[in-house]
Design a protein around this motif. Structure first.
Motif, PDB file in Angstrom:
ATOM      1  N   ILE A 148      10.282   3.716  -4.100  1.00  0.00           N
ATOM      2  CA  ILE A 148       9.864   4.425  -5.307  1.00  0.00           C
ATOM      3  C   ILE A 148      10.808   4.089  -6.448  1.00  0.00           C
ATOM      4  O   ILE A 148      11.853   3.458  -6.236  1.00  0.00           O
ATOM      5  CB  ILE A 148       9.825   5.957  -5.098  1.00  0.00           C
ATOM      6  N   PRO A 179      11.016   4.198 -11.190  1.00  0.00           N
ATOM      7  CA  PRO A 179      10.237   4.075 -12.433  1.00  0.00           C
ATOM      8  C   PRO A 179       9.641   2.686 -12.586  1.00  0.00           C
ATOM      9  O   PRO A 179      10.096   1.738 -11.944  1.00  0.00           O
ATOM     10  CB  PRO A 179      11.282   4.357 -13.525  1.00  0.00           C
ATOM     11  N   SER A 180       8.609   2.548 -13.443  1.00  0.00           N
ATOM     12  CA  SER A 180       7.970   1.234 -13.585  1.00  0.00           C
ATOM     13  C   SER A 180       8.962   0.218 -14.089  1.00  0.00           C
ATOM     14  O   SER A 180       9.867   0.553 -14.852  1.00  0.00           O
ATOM     15  CB  SER A 180       6.787   1.284 -14.547  1.00  0.00           C
ATOM     16  N   SER A 230       8.139  -3.874  -6.848  1.00  0.00           N
ATOM     17  CA  SER A 230       7.081  -4.818  -6.475  1.00  0.00           C
ATOM     18  C   SER A 230       7.647  -6.224  -6.299  1.00  0.00           C
ATOM     19  O   SER A 230       7.278  -6.943  -5.372  1.00  0.00           O
ATOM     20  CB  SER A 230       5.991  -4.858  -7.545  1.00  0.00           C
ATOM     21  N   GLN A 234      -2.215  -4.187  -5.178  1.00  0.00           N
ATOM     22  CA  GLN A 234      -2.426  -3.007  -5.998  1.00  0.00           C
ATOM     23  C   GLN A 234      -3.897  -2.756  -6.280  1.00  0.00           C
ATOM     24  O   GLN A 234      -4.402  -1.669  -6.067  1.00  0.00           O
ATOM     25  CB  GLN A 234      -1.666  -3.227  -7.307  1.00  0.00           C
ATOM     26  N   GLU A 243       1.490  -0.555  -4.074  1.00  0.00           N
ATOM     27  CA  GLU A 243       0.734   0.521  -4.720  1.00  0.00           C
ATOM     28  C   GLU A 243      -0.747   0.486  -4.333  1.00  0.00           C
ATOM     29  O   GLU A 243      -1.604   0.352  -5.204  1.00  0.00           O
ATOM     30  CB  GLU A 243       0.874   0.431  -6.247  1.00  0.00           C
ATOM     31  N   SER A 249      -3.202   2.975  -6.236  1.00  0.00           N
ATOM     32  CA  SER A 249      -3.101   3.282  -7.663  1.00  0.00           C
ATOM     33  C   SER A 249      -4.441   3.170  -8.367  1.00  0.00           C
ATOM     34  O   SER A 249      -4.644   3.761  -9.410  1.00  0.00           O
ATOM     35  CB  SER A 249      -2.080   2.369  -8.323  1.00  0.00           C
ATOM     36  N   THR A 294       5.152   2.655  -4.073  1.00  0.00           N
ATOM     37  CA  THR A 294       4.244   3.659  -4.631  1.00  0.00           C
ATOM     38  C   THR A 294       4.838   4.289  -5.874  1.00  0.00           C
ATOM     39  O   THR A 294       6.054   4.351  -6.079  1.00  0.00           O
ATOM     40  CB  THR A 294       3.907   4.743  -3.584  1.00  0.00           C
ATOM     41  N   HIS A 295       3.937   4.722  -6.742  1.00  0.00           N
ATOM     42  CA  HIS A 295       4.338   5.431  -7.936  1.00  0.00           C
ATOM     43  C   HIS A 295       4.420   6.929  -7.681  1.00  0.00           C
ATOM     44  O   HIS A 295       5.007   7.670  -8.439  1.00  0.00           O
ATOM     45  CB  HIS A 295       3.296   5.192  -9.043  1.00  0.00           C
ATOM     46  N   SER A 296       3.738   7.314  -6.609  1.00  0.00           N
ATOM     47  CA  SER A 296       3.568   8.748  -6.407  1.00  0.00           C
ATOM     48  C   SER A 296       4.590   9.256  -5.403  1.00  0.00           C
ATOM     49  O   SER A 296       4.645   8.806  -4.255  1.00  0.00           O
ATOM     50  CB  SER A 296       2.141   9.009  -5.916  1.00  0.00           C
ATOM     51  N   TYR A 343      14.991  11.451 -11.107  1.00  0.00           N
ATOM     52  CA  TYR A 343      13.642  10.926 -10.949  1.00  0.00           C
ATOM     53  C   TYR A 343      12.762  11.903 -10.175  1.00  0.00           C
ATOM     54  O   TYR A 343      11.637  12.195 -10.551  1.00  0.00           O
ATOM     55  CB  TYR A 343      13.699   9.574 -10.220  1.00  0.00           C
TER      56      TYR A 343
END
Lengths: 334, 422, 269
Positions: free
Chosen positions: C53, C55-56, C61, C109, C191, C194, C221-223, C263
């Motif tokens: 995990i 932040p973008s 990735s 993704q 992801e 997503s 994952t973003h979540s 975060y």
């Protein structure tokens, strides 16, 4: 018929258009609006020239072709096996000679186009694949412009090269193997035309291949496919409709190509499928019939227009299909 | 689980296929490149010899009794310099007696020699009364012989130049009376039946006039149509019709536009044949679709924010287009149009049909005087049987290619310099 | 909360495992001159789900794509450090990238089924690698893969229809079936949910839970909720650096590093 049409245009059509325009013009309030309205009218007129051109082509070529078919029946033209327009010059022989059978021209055009496509499609497609998928940026920086130069060479240059360099070469080599080769063989013209079409196919399929999303490639590579397996099994099948569209456009181009065949293919209308023989094409005959003095009432001159409308219809159908296929394909990945 | 071993077993074969596929791609590209190289090398090789021209020195005795009295411009013009040249040649080769041989002897110098001498006498009439050495063009066959393009070693019957002629030429060479010089004629004169007198200037001027007409017509109309379609046109069936039409016109074979020109412009409106004006109109119709398409691309690349900004300060749509959108899109419009005009410059087929294929010696003076264009000149020369036209055809091709390459190169430079990336 | 980009750092938590499938040591990744991953070391154990995990743009990735060398397809990308699969360095000359990718599968993704039939999509990998000798072998592989991906019931009657015609969630499960058809050892998921709606997401999450019995799974994952639901261990990345790694329960209840805490509590992200 022509004069009647133009009378109608000048004395009825034009005033009506002018009056409507004037009416709208008066309704604009300020001077600026009036000027801008005039500007817009000018723009519309320019845009319509494209339509006028098409109508012009269809009407002009069609009118002359209809006059031709009044002398020579359509069925004779489309299904006749013999083409020798020169004999029909004498007035007493008009239409009676039956020498306006265009089948040998169609087969000749088809033969040369086929040879060109046999060369251009695999070479063009493979070089497009190589340039977009394998080549390093240095090779690409050389390869692409070189192919563009090939596309930019005027066709008369290809014609000269085909007639003076390629044809004698083929003749000398093939007669060494015991083939009987005409000095204006279909092979020479087709071969050079193939090279001319090559960059056309390669740039069109380059666009098409690049439109295949990277995600598909990643999906295949992520499963352990090699690069060529990915191209052959995923990229090319996905790009197939687009590639077919490009090939159709290329065929239309080959059929309409004039200078190479005028200079390197023959004049004699032979009905043959032998690439070593000399054949003639629709475009060659149009040029031959129209170069020199024309009499607009002899079937010899009018025949050129009949051939012209045939050529126009065939290429138009190919283009319409091809453009539709390509458009649909591009939308799919947008 | 034999997945591992299965993959490992087949992997070598799969890599072989990979390499083979890659090689096939490379070979295809190389074939295209080699062909281009072959074509260019052949043409450059053939063309270089056209840059030089063989001249022969003839000593002409300009006795006054060769001219009508009193000697003035008119009498010089009417004098028969052909006879004087023949006399001089007979004097140089007194052994030649038979009529047939004499005829061969006279053919060493070009048909144009007498006019060249006449012109220089008109310029300097004081030469009359003296014997003067003039350098005149050799006949094209002699030119070929001197350049080694006619092989001395093959049998006389298969050769265009007889043994006798060769021996005369050798004699002249031994006397230092044969020279090759830079071929200015090729760049300054019009077409001719005699290869040694022919040049490309007439065709070049014809090309310039034709392309000027094409540009004057296609550029404003094309840009205006593009502006309408891109900025004003409502999305309706009529607009769709125009769009489909333009896309299809761009792919119509060029010869069809020739038929259009012949049927409408020449047959119906009665415009003259063989003139750059009609040629330019036909080519304009042909290039119009590509000009419209490339201009639309350039207009579409101008970001909407510019339009909104202009409209936001109270400009009308026309003002927005004329003041903001068009100037910003101009470089793109220009480069796209120049490339389509370059294509038109190399076009041949439609011009054949509208009669620009006539044999024209005079250099055209305007868009309404009969002329031919460079590509058609190439076609005409390529069709001529004389060996000497091969090198001239190649040279003309080289000139055409150089013109096209420089236009494209300049366009590329222009694009790199002024292109805006949004 | 100051964290300078080029500052030396120490990963918090235990990054290593006693029974690793994949080990990464001091991995750096560069795009041309720009460094995207800084000195990352971690293990992926057998039969575990590791969530990554952050932040973008934090490089998770990019790091994932190193594990089966998908970064090879990007010309300017350069990887240094050591990544091993079964103690074999995957970036060494002897390692075959085709073979590596057959063992380390990947799910992307956005669902990317090939424009072929459902059947052909799943059969693609086995056909490439010659895993099925007969037609019935292939049928069997396709069926069992689709079953394990939980898609069999939905598509068994339309195997010949285009894979691109399925719904988004079905497409993604098709891609998972396609990946497991060649029996990889590790599955990388970038992801995977997503682009999907919540219902399709929960189906995939259940699927991941089942798949871990057989495979090691590494999921980006973003979540955070998803990471908490499916993974045993979680790694937190920040600006190309591995800040903290540990058992998922620990990370989400007692984050040690202030960045991780920031975060997870949603102060930035």
């Amino acid at each position: 018929m022509n004069t009647l049409f133009s009378l109608f245009l000048f004395f009825i059509g034009l005033p009506v258009v002018l009056m409507v325009a004037l009416h709208w013009f008066r309704r604009q309030r300020s001077m600026r609006n009036r000027i801008e309205f005039g500007f817009k009218c000018f723009l519309i007129l320019c845009a319509c020239i494209a339509i006028f051109t098409t109508i012009g082509i269809v009407l002009s070529v069609l009118f002359e072709a209809i006059r031709f078919f009044q002398i020579v029946p359509l069925t004779d033209f489309l299904f006749g096996l013999e083409w020798s327009p020169q004999t029909a010059i004498r007035a007493d022989q008009v239409g009676s000679s039956g020498a306006f059978g265009a089948v040998p021209l169609f087969t000749g055009t088809f033969l040369i186009t086929l040879i060109a496509m046999v060369i251009a499609v695999p070479l063009g497609l493979l070089s497009a694949i190589y340039l977009s998928e394998y080549a390093s940026s240095k090779v690409r920086a050389i390869g692409k412009p070189v192919l563009e130069i090939l596309a930019g060479i005027p066709t008369v240059v290809y014609g000269f090269f085909a007639a003076l360099t390629v044809a004698p070469l083929i003749r000398n080599h093939a007669s060494g193997f015991g083939f009987d080769v005409a000095s204006e063989s279909a092979l020479a013209a087709g071969l050079v035309m193939g090279i001319m079409i090559l960059p056309f196919i390669s740039s069109l399929s380059d666009d098409v291949i690049n439109a295949v999303p990277q995600a598909l490639r990643d999906g295949s590579l992520g499963l352990g496919a090699t690069h060529s397996e990915t191209i052959k099994r995923v990229v090319l099948p996905a790009a197939f409709p687009g590639i077919v569209g490009s090939i159709l456009l290329a065929i239309s181009r080959a059929i309409g190509e004039t200078m190479i065949v005028v200079m390197a293919a023959g004049l004699a209308a032979n009905l043959t499928a032998n690439p070593f023989h000399s054949v003639t094409t629709v475009t060659v005959q149009i040029v031959t019939l129209l170069v020199g003095d024309q009499e607009f009432d002899s079937p010899k001159t009018l025949a050129a227009f009949a051939l012209g409308i045939t050529l126009f219809v065939i290429t138009l159908v190919l283009n319409v299909i091809a453009l539709k296929v390509v458009k649909k394909y591009k939308e799919q990945y947008d | 689980m034999n997945v591992e071993s299965t993959i490992k077993r087949t992997i070598a074969g799969r890599y072989r296929k990979e390499r083979r596929f890659q090689q096939m791609g490379m070979i295809s590209m190389v074939i295209g490149m080699m062909f281009l190289l072959w074509l260019l090398v052949t043409i450059v090789q053939d063309a270089t010899s056209a840059l030089r021209q063989t001249l022969v020195a003839v000593d002409i005795s300009l006795d006054e009794d060769n001219f009508d009295q009193p000697i003035n411009k008119a009498s010089i013009k009417s004098a028969s310099f052909g006879k004087m040249i023949k006399k001089s040649l007979r004097k140089d080769f007194p052994d030649v007696k038979k009529r047939k041989d004499k005829k061969q002897l006279y053919k060493i110098v070009s048909n144009g020699a007498e006019y060249a001498i006449r012109d220089s006498i008109i310029e300097s009439p004081e030469l009359i009364g003296t014997t003067h050495r003039f350098w005149v063009f050799a006949d094209d066959e002699i030119d070929m012989l001197m350049k080694g393009l006619i092989d001395r070693n093959i049998e006389e019957g298969n050769r265009r130049v007889s043994d006798k002629t060769i021996s005369w030429v050798d004699e002249l060479v031994a006397e230092g009376r044969v020279e090759t010089r830079f071929n200015w004629t090729f760049f300054t004169s019009g077409d001719s039946r005699d290869p040694e007198l022919s040049g490309i200037w007439g065709a070049m001027k014809g090309s310039i006039f034709t392309i000027l007409i094409t540009m004057l017509l296609a550029l404003p109309i094309g840009v205006a149509a593009a502006v309408y379609l891109q900025e004003f046109a409502p999305k309706n069936r009529f607009t769709d019709l125009i769009e489909v039409n333009i896309n299809n016109l761009a792919a119509v074979p060029s010869i069809i536009f020739g038929l259009l020109g012949l049927a409408i412009l020449i047959n119906y409106f009665g415009l003259p044949r063989s003139v750059p004006m009609v040629g330019g109109m036909v080519l304009a119709l042909m290039t119009l679709p590509t000009v419209i398409i490339s201009s639309r691309t350039a207009l579409a690349a101008v970001p909407p924010s510019i339009r909104e900004a202009a409209l936001g300060v109270g400009a009308s749509r026309v003002q927005m287009i004329l003041h903001h959108v068009l100037p910003l899109a101009a470089p793109g419009i220009l480069t796209g149009s120049i490339i389509s005009l370059a294509r038109a410059l190399g076009e041949t087929a439609p011009l054949l049909v509208i009669g620009m294929v006539a044999f024209i010696v005079d250099i055209p003076t305007g868009p309404d005087s009969p002329s031919t264009v460079l590509p058609v000149q190439i076609y005409l020369w390529a069709d001529s049987p004389e060996r000497a036209f091969v090198e001239r055809t190649s040279a003309a091709i080289l000139v055409l290619l150089i013109v096209l390459v420089s236009i494209n190169g300049l366009t590329a430079m222009l694009r790199n310099k002024v292109e805006r990336r949004w | 909360m100051s964290f300078k980009e080029n500052q030396e750092y120490q990963t918090v938590g235990n990054a290593f495992s006693d029974d690793p499938m994949i080990t990464c040591r001091n991995v750096d990744v560069f795009y041309a001159d720009k460094q995207a991953i800084f000195d990352v070391s971690l293990d992926i154990a057998k039969n575990e789900v590791l969530a990554m995990i952050g932040p973008s743009g934090c490089g998770k990735s990019t790091f994932l794509r190193c594990l089966n060398r998908m970064n090879d397809t990007i010309d300017i990308c350069r990887v240094s450090g050591e990544i091993t699969l079964h103690n074999e360095n995957i970036h060494s000359r002897e390692t075959d990238v085709v073979y590596l990718r057959a063992r380390v599968g990947m799910v992307f993704q956005k669902p990317n089924p090939f424009p072929k039939s459902v059947y052909e999509n799943v059969a693609y990998g086995p056909r490439l690698h010659g895993l099925a000798e007969t037609k019935s072998d292939l049928n069997e592989i396709v069926e069992s893969s689709l079953r394990r991906a939980g898609l069999w019931k939905e598509v068994k009657d339309r195997l010949e229809q285009a894979g691109t015609g399925l719904s988004g969630g079905q497409q993604q499960r098709l891609c998972i079936a396609r990946a497991i058809a060649i029996q990889p050892e590790v599955i990388l998921m970038d992801e995977p949910c997503s682009a999907l709606d919540p219902i399709a997401t929960s189906v995939i999450e259940e699927l991941i839970d089942e798949l871990k019995q057989q495979y090691s799974i590494c999921i980006v994952t973003h979540s955070m909720q998803q990471a908490a639901r499916v993974s045993q261990r979680t790694a937190y990345f920040h600006l190309g650096k591995l800040i903290e790694i540990g058992l998922t329960d620990d990370i989400f209840t007692h984050p040690v590093h202030e960045l991780t805490e920031g975060y997870i509590t949603g102060r930035f992200g």
